[in-house]
Design a protein around this motif. Structure first.
Motif, PDB file in Angstrom:
ATOM      1  N   UNK A  13       0.828  -1.212   0.000  1.00 22.94           N
ATOM      2  CA  UNK A  13       0.000   0.000   0.000  1.00 22.94           C
ATOM      3  C   UNK A  13       0.856   1.254   0.000  1.00 22.94           C
ATOM      4  N   UNK A  14       1.956   1.261   0.749  1.00 21.71           N
ATOM      5  CA  UNK A  14       2.807   2.450   0.813  1.00 21.71           C
ATOM      6  C   UNK A  14       3.645   2.630  -0.438  1.00 21.71           C
ATOM      7  N   UNK A  15       3.917   1.549  -1.154  1.00 13.44           N
ATOM      8  CA  UNK A  15       4.700   1.661  -2.378  1.00 13.44           C
ATOM      9  C   UNK A  15       3.856   2.068  -3.570  1.00 13.44           C
ATOM     10  N   UNK A  16       2.551   2.142  -3.404  1.00 14.92           N
ATOM     11  CA  UNK A  16       1.649   2.497  -4.496  1.00 14.92           C
ATOM     12  C   UNK A  16       1.193   3.932  -4.332  1.00 14.92           C
ATOM     13  N   UNK A  17       1.270   4.762  -5.389  1.00 20.53           N
ATOM     14  CA  UNK A  17       0.778   6.139  -5.278  1.00 20.53           C
ATOM     15  C   UNK A  17      -0.709   6.141  -4.951  1.00 20.53           C
ATOM     16  N   UNK A  18      -1.107   7.068  -4.129  1.00 19.76           N
ATOM     17  CA  UNK A  18      -2.502   7.152  -3.735  1.00 19.76           C
ATOM     18  C   UNK A  18      -2.691   6.752  -2.283  1.00 19.76           C
ATOM     19  N   UNK A  43      -5.351   4.828  -1.089  1.00 18.93           N
ATOM     20  CA  UNK A  43      -6.022   3.558  -0.874  1.00 18.93           C
ATOM     21  C   UNK A  43      -5.986   2.738  -2.153  1.00 18.93           C
ATOM     22  N   UNK A  44      -6.288   1.450  -1.994  1.00 18.59           N
ATOM     23  CA  UNK A  44      -6.394   0.544  -3.135  1.00 18.59           C
ATOM     24  C   UNK A  44      -7.569  -0.386  -2.903  1.00 18.59           C
ATOM     25  N   UNK A  45      -8.163  -0.861  -3.990  1.00 16.81           N
ATOM     26  CA  UNK A  45      -9.271  -1.797  -3.861  1.00 16.81           C
ATOM     27  C   UNK A  45      -8.752  -3.091  -3.243  1.00 16.81           C
ATOM     28  N   UNK A  46      -9.564  -3.681  -2.367  1.00 17.85           N
ATOM     29  CA  UNK A  46      -9.122  -4.854  -1.617  1.00 17.85           C
ATOM     30  C   UNK A  46      -8.741  -6.006  -2.540  1.00 17.85           C
ATOM     31  N   UNK A  47      -9.532  -6.255  -3.602  1.00 15.01           N
ATOM     32  CA  UNK A  47      -9.237  -7.373  -4.505  1.00 15.01           C
ATOM     33  C   UNK A  47      -7.903  -7.163  -5.205  1.00 15.01           C
ATOM     34  N   UNK A  48      -7.651  -5.934  -5.700  1.00 14.93           N
ATOM     35  CA  UNK A  48      -6.386  -5.653  -6.371  1.00 14.93           C
ATOM     36  C   UNK A  48      -5.208  -5.786  -5.415  1.00 14.93           C
ATOM     37  N   UNK A  49      -5.361  -5.290  -4.202  1.00 17.36           N
ATOM     38  CA  UNK A  49      -4.264  -5.341  -3.236  1.00 17.36           C
ATOM     39  C   UNK A  49      -3.916  -6.785  -2.860  1.00 17.36           C
ATOM     40  N   UNK A  50      -4.945  -7.594  -2.583  1.00 18.95           N
ATOM     41  CA  UNK A  50      -4.677  -8.974  -2.170  1.00 18.95           C
ATOM     42  C   UNK A  50      -4.214  -9.832  -3.348  1.00 18.95           C
ATOM     43  N   UNK A  51      -4.697  -9.553  -4.556  1.00 17.80           N
ATOM     44  CA  UNK A  51      -4.198 -10.295  -5.713  1.00 17.80           C
ATOM     45  C   UNK A  51      -2.701 -10.075  -5.911  1.00 17.80           C
ATOM     46  N   UNK A  52      -2.252  -8.827  -5.705  1.00 13.17           N
ATOM     47  CA  UNK A  52      -0.817  -8.569  -5.804  1.00 13.17           C
ATOM     48  C   UNK A  52      -0.059  -9.279  -4.689  1.00 13.17           C
ATOM     49  N   UNK A  53      -0.682  -9.388  -3.511  1.00 15.30           N
ATOM     50  CA  UNK A  53      -0.054 -10.119  -2.408  1.00 15.30           C
ATOM     51  C   UNK A  53       0.115 -11.597  -2.750  1.00 15.30           C
ATOM     52  N   UNK A  54      -0.913 -12.191  -3.369  1.00 14.71           N
ATOM     53  CA  UNK A  54      -0.853 -13.618  -3.689  1.00 14.71           C
ATOM     54  C   UNK A  54       0.202 -13.925  -4.747  1.00 14.71           C
ATOM     55  N   UNK A  55       0.459 -12.967  -5.647  1.00 19.54           N
ATOM     56  CA  UNK A  55       1.467 -13.208  -6.671  1.00 19.54           C
ATOM     57  C   UNK A  55       2.845 -13.425  -6.053  1.00 19.54           C
ATOM     58  N   UNK A  56       3.138 -12.690  -4.973  1.00 23.00           N
ATOM     59  CA  UNK A  56       4.451 -12.807  -4.328  1.00 23.00           C
ATOM     60  C   UNK A  56       4.463 -13.870  -3.228  1.00 23.00           C
ATOM     61  N   UNK A  57       3.307 -14.126  -2.605  1.00 19.76           N
ATOM     62  CA  UNK A  57       3.248 -15.056  -1.475  1.00 19.76           C
ATOM     63  C   UNK A  57       1.997 -15.927  -1.631  1.00 19.76           C
ATOM     64  N   UNK A  58       2.125 -17.034  -2.372  1.00 21.15           N
ATOM     65  CA  UNK A  58       0.963 -17.904  -2.629  1.00 21.15           C
ATOM     66  C   UNK A  58       0.459 -18.552  -1.350  1.00 21.15           C
ATOM     67  N   UNK A  59       1.346 -18.814  -0.384  1.00 24.58           N
ATOM     68  CA  UNK A  59       0.929 -19.482   0.841  1.00 24.58           C
ATOM     69  C   UNK A  59      -0.007 -18.636   1.694  1.00 24.58           C
ATOM     70  N   UNK A  88      12.610   1.751   6.718  1.00 29.05           N
ATOM     71  CA  UNK A  88      12.021   2.444   5.550  1.00 29.05           C
ATOM     72  C   UNK A  88      10.498   2.469   5.590  1.00 29.05           C
ATOM     73  N   UNK A  89       9.876   1.345   6.052  1.00 27.85           N
ATOM     74  CA  UNK A  89       8.417   1.343   6.128  1.00 27.85           C
ATOM     75  C   UNK A  89       7.917   2.290   7.214  1.00 27.85           C
ATOM     76  N   UNK A  90       8.620   2.357   8.335  1.00 30.81           N
ATOM     77  CA  UNK A  90       8.235   3.295   9.393  1.00 30.81           C
ATOM     78  C   UNK A  90       8.294   4.727   8.877  1.00 30.81           C
ATOM     79  N   UNK A  91       9.336   5.049   8.120  1.00 28.03           N
ATOM     80  CA  UNK A  91       9.473   6.413   7.604  1.00 28.03           C
ATOM     81  C   UNK A  91       8.309   6.760   6.680  1.00 28.03           C
ATOM     82  N   UNK A  92       7.949   5.821   5.813  1.00 30.05           N
ATOM     83  CA  UNK A  92       6.829   6.086   4.909  1.00 30.05           C
ATOM     84  C   UNK A  92       5.510   6.130   5.675  1.00 30.05           C
ATOM     85  N   UNK A  93       5.399   5.310   6.719  1.00 27.34           N
ATOM     86  CA  UNK A  93       4.185   5.303   7.520  1.00 27.34           C
ATOM     87  C   UNK A  93       4.004   6.611   8.279  1.00 27.34           C
TER      88      UNK A  93
END
Length: 658
Positions: A51-56, A58-74, A165-170
């Motif tokens: 979410x922090x690496x994406x401009x904007x 917020x993101x739609x839940x389906x799009x966000x989780x689909x990108x998560x599954x691509x990197x972490x299928x488990x 880095x995530x804390x700084x962006x947060x």
């Protein structure tokens, strides 16, 4: 597309059911209680990262989780086991939340405090965050190492697992609690800081005022609007010498009527508010980089919507870049604060409000949020630029740094290296060199040689390795002072007075003589402008004055009277000897390129040295003997076309119609 989605869904169901199929029995998906905190924290950290690496925001839940599954299928099986993406966000996440339109956004449950040794139980960071992160050792290593955050970590353990880095962006999405408040943030403009005088109490007493004071000698009831008695022995006159002296000191130069004075005295408005009303004109921001139109500040710009400059109600303006890459303006109060802060070279950063959060502007880099978004300042043209624009032009001063954030204005005394020279280089000399595009300026003081490097904004002394910073900042001007510059513009002696009128018999005789019998005019309009007259007067010394013709520009003579001729006003078909302003001695040649073919301009020009121009020229070339010429011509021995790149040398005087 539907068929592909169905296949993906079947594949995910297969992944869930695969263990039970292999064992020959049924294994229910893990319940919400069976999902461990480590599993949910790992998934939430990945979601925060995406979410922090994406401009904007917020993101739609389906799009966000689909990108998560691509990197972490488990992780798909864990999310599906608790009911899917939306139930996972609602029941398992601590720093993420679901919106009404099924989007996922940050829900940072804390605000950020920068005060040291504070017991407010808020999340604490280094006091330099985020303006001086690059130079602060604490911020560079970890901006959140603070013993005051122990209670926050206990309440939100996920924060301990986030990387730096995530804390700084947060933190950039959080709201700051400024303690103590930065003075420049809450400081009003200079005229509002001056308390407008009230009614003199001694004048309204039995003893009376025994001497000159800085309060109004008026009836107190009259100032409150409740005294209508004709027999009142106290003054009701604001125009008395004493009261007029007070108004002149405190009004900032703007004219104030009795009603305005009473409103300011009763705190119903301010001097700055009255001045802003005087400067309220058309507002229109052009795309790209352009200067602010001074004639829109004075009154109505003759060019109107065709003006190539910004139309704003102040000679300076501040904007910030949005997530979409667009420029958005601050409100007027914030613009006044920023301009006053930017005029002081000591102030490198300033805290200002953007919508519902406070950001820190870094003036050296002109960015906010640690360089993530840009900031820009727009202004009228520089006072030493190629066009003379009077008192509303922006004047700049140059400063040099002695030690860390200790600045001095040119000229001043400087101690550098092994010498102790007196640095007496006026700011306007540096400004002229900077505007000319020169990469550096070298000058000698006593037995030392100094070089100003404009690219890196540094000053270097020959034989000394030490480099000092230099900076260019505008001279601060209050809003009442600016309004006072344009008041009384109807006076023919005013700096910005311009007029358009029918030509007199003497003007007709002069114009007909310049036409040399080639054509007979049907009407002649005379244009005059004090700014253009002064502009030409500065260029005419040592040059020969000539009367030349130019095609008519636009449809309004008042626009020419105000702006004069600008680079780019010459029709492209006529630009045969460069990109400058082309003028001709032949009226027939000029009419050939005029839009109406029935009107031309008669222009007075200051002609100096010239050489033959070329179509590829964008500036006056250098002559054979190495001198910079003033203009170009079509034929050196018998010139008929003159090309000017310095519009200060031109004064449109007559609009001739045939």
């Amino acid at each position: 597309v539907n068929f592909t989605c169905a296949l993906v869904l079947l594949f995910r169901i297969f992944l869930i059911m695969a263990p039970s199929l292999e064992g020959g029995g049924t294994m229910p998906p893990p319940s919400l209680e069976a999902v461990t905190s480590d599993m949910t924290s790992s998934i939430e950290i990945e979601l925060v990262r995406l979410l922090l690496e994406t401009p904007g925001k917020s993101r739609h839940a389906v799009q966000l989780f689909n990108q998560l599954y691509l990197d972490h299928k488990s992780m798909f099986r864990v999310v599906a086991g608790v009911g899917g993406p939306l139930p996972f966000v609602e029941n398992c996440c601590t720093v993420l939340e679901k919106t009404s339109d099924n989007h996922v956004k940050m829900a940072v449950p804390f605000v950020v405090c920068r005060e040291s040794n504070c017991k407010c139980k808020m999340f604490h960071v280094c006091k330099h965050w985020p303006s001086l992160v690059s130079t602060c050792k604490n911020c560079h290593s970890d901006p959140v190492k603070n013993p005051d955050n122990a209670a926050v970590y206990r309440n939100y353990p996920l924060l301990q697992r986030l990387s730096v880095p995530l804390i700084k962006r947060l933190l950039k999405t959080s709201k700051f609690v400024i303690r103590p408040p930065t003075p420049i943030l809450f400081e009003k403009c200079e005229s509002d800081m001056l308390s407008f005088p009230k009614v003199c109490e001694y004048y309204n007493s039995e003893t009376g005022c025994l001497g000159s004071c800085l309060f109004f000698h008026l009836c107190r009831r009259f100032a409150q609007g409740i005294c209508n008695s004709e027999t009142c022995l106290l003054s009701h006159d604001f125009k008395s010498p004493h009261n007029q002296h007070i108004v002149k000191i405190c009004s900032g130069g703007i004219p104030m009527e009795a009603g305005d004075i009473i409103r300011v005295m009763n705190s119903q408005t301010s001097v700055t508010g009255l001045a802003l009303n005087m400067l309220q004109h058309q507002t229109r921001i052009q795309p790209g980089d352009a200067e602010i139109c001074v004639w829109n500040l004075v009154g109505d710009c003759g060019k109107g919507d065709t003006c190539p400059f910004h139309h704003l109600n102040l000679p300076f303006w501040w904007q910030y870049e949005t997530d979409e890459g667009e420029w958005e303006s601050w409100d007027t109060d914030s613009i006044l604060i920023l301009e006053k802060a930017y005029s002081n070279p000591i102030i490198r950063t300033v805290e200002i409000k953007v919508k519902d959060m406070i950001v820190i502007i870094d003036f050296p880099t002109m960015t906010i949020l640690d360089g993530e978004y840009r900031v820009r300042r727009m202004s009228t043209a520089p006072a030493h630029a190629s066009r003379h624009l009077g008192s509303l032009a922006t004047s700049f001063h140059w400063h040099w740094e002695e030690v860390d954030n200790v600045w001095h204005e040119f000229p001043s005394c400087v101690t550098q290296g092994k010498h102790f020279p007196q640095l007496e280089l006026p700011s306007h000399v540096i400004e002229l060199a900077f505007l000319s595009g020169a990469p550096k300026l070298q000058f000698n003081i006593s037995d030392s040689t100094f070089t100003l490097l404009f690219g890196g904004m540094q000053m270097k002394e020959e034989g000394c390795s030490n480099m000092r910073k230099i900076c260019r900042r505008p001279i601060h001007r209050t809003v009442p002072h600016l309004a006072g510059l344009v008041s009384g513009k109807e006076d023919p002696s005013h700096e910005y007075y311009s007029s358009v009128e029918d030509a007199s018999p003497e003007d007709w005789e002069f114009v007909v003589k310049q036409l040399n019998g080639s054509r007979k005019p049907t009407s002649i309009t005379k244009m005059s402008s004090n700014i253009i007259d002064k502009q030409l007067g500065k260029c005419s010394k040592g040059r020969k004055m000539k009367w030349l013709f130019h095609p008519v520009v636009g449809k309004d003579a008042i626009a020419l009277a105000q702006h004069g001729l600008l680079l780019g006003d010459t029709p492209r078909e006529m630009q045969q000897y460069g990109s400058g302003v082309h003028l001709s001695t032949n009226v027939e040649h000029t009419l050939h390129f005029s839009e109406s073919a029935t009107s031309v301009l008669l222009v007075e020009a200051a002609v100096g040295d010239f050489v033959r121009g070329k179509a590829t020229d964008t500036a006056p070339p250098v002559s054979h003997d190495g001198k910079q010429v003033h203009c170009c011509v079509n034929n050196v021995s018998n010139p008929e076309i003159y090309v000017f790149y310095d519009v200060q040398c031109l004064r449109p005087k007559y609009w001739i119609t045939f």
